[in-house]
Every structure is written in C-alpha cells, then in structure tokens.
Design an enzyme around this catalytic site. Structure first.
Site, PDB file in Angstrom:
ATOM      1  N   CYS A  10      -3.816   4.268  -4.748  1.00 30.10           N
ATOM      2  CA  CYS A  10      -2.693   5.012  -5.341  1.00 30.10           C
ATOM      3  C   CYS A  10      -1.425   4.600  -4.613  1.00 30.10           C
ATOM      4  O   CYS A  10      -1.448   3.716  -3.763  1.00 30.10           O
ATOM      5  CB  CYS A  10      -2.931   6.514  -5.302  1.00 30.10           C
ATOM      6  SG  CYS A  10      -2.836   7.262  -3.693  1.00 30.10           S
ATOM      7  N   SER A  11      -0.336   5.225  -4.927  1.00 24.70           N
ATOM      8  CA  SER A  11       0.922   4.780  -4.340  1.00 24.70           C
ATOM      9  C   SER A  11       0.974   5.002  -2.832  1.00 24.70           C
ATOM     10  O   SER A  11       1.389   4.125  -2.097  1.00 24.70           O
ATOM     11  CB  SER A  11       2.121   5.419  -5.039  1.00 24.70           C
ATOM     12  OG  SER A  11       1.938   6.799  -5.169  1.00 24.70           O
TER      13      SER A  11
END
Length: 107
Positions: A10-11
């Site tokens: 994910c980020s």
C-alpha cells in the site's frame, strides 16, 4: 501444502497492517500456513529481493502502480492483483486470503 508468502503493498504500509492480522487469523482458522506481511510501495523492491514471495496484492489506493509491478514481477513468475475495494474497505481477511490463494494456485 507448503507455507505461502503473501505480500501486501500500500502507499505507506500502515493501512494494510490490520488486514494482515485479519488474513493471518483467517489462515489459522482454515489451516493454511501463510506468512502475510505488508510493506509500503517504496519498500516493495527490497522485500522482493530479500524474501521469496508467492503472491503480491496491491491495496486499492496504489492500483495505479499495477502495470509497473507487473513488469517487475513477470520475470519472477509472481502473480499480482489489486485487492477488491469492498474487501479492503471492510478489512475482510477471509476474502482477501481466498483471492491470494486462488492466484497462487493458478500460477
């Protein structure tokens, strides 16, 4: 069945940590040996170099990186998919584990 390594990206690696916990609980309940871990997109390459990964799942917020990851993973034969947005939003560890296992079985 051998232990499966499932990498979530994910980020920042934070939002998926709860999903990792839920996926681990689902794996235990189903008798699946799985090493599930989350990393940020910037740490993904290091993790891929240091650990054998059976499948990589992208968080919906980084789905725009899918083509880039496909290029990097193709030579390694690692399947890749974006986590279903509803399952991610509901932190449905069962469904995301099923998604990962289906990708591993079909590679």
């Amino acid at each position: 069945m051998a232990k499966k390594t499932i990498m979530l990206v994910c980020s920042a690696g934070m939002s998926t940590s709860l999903l990792v916990t839920k996926m681990q609980k689902a794996a235990e309940a189903q008798g699946v040996e799985a090493d599930v871990f989350a990393v940020s997109a910037s740490e993904a390459d290091n993790s891929l170099e240091s650990k054998p990964v059976d499948v990589l799942l992208l968080g919906p917020q980084v789905r725009f990186m899918k083509a880039d990851f496909e290029k990097r993973l193709a030579p390694k034969g690692i399947p890749l998919e974006v986590i279903n947005m509803a399952d991610y939003g509901m932190m449905n560890g069962d469904n995301v584990l099923k998604q990962a296992m289906a990708l591993i079985e079909n590679k």
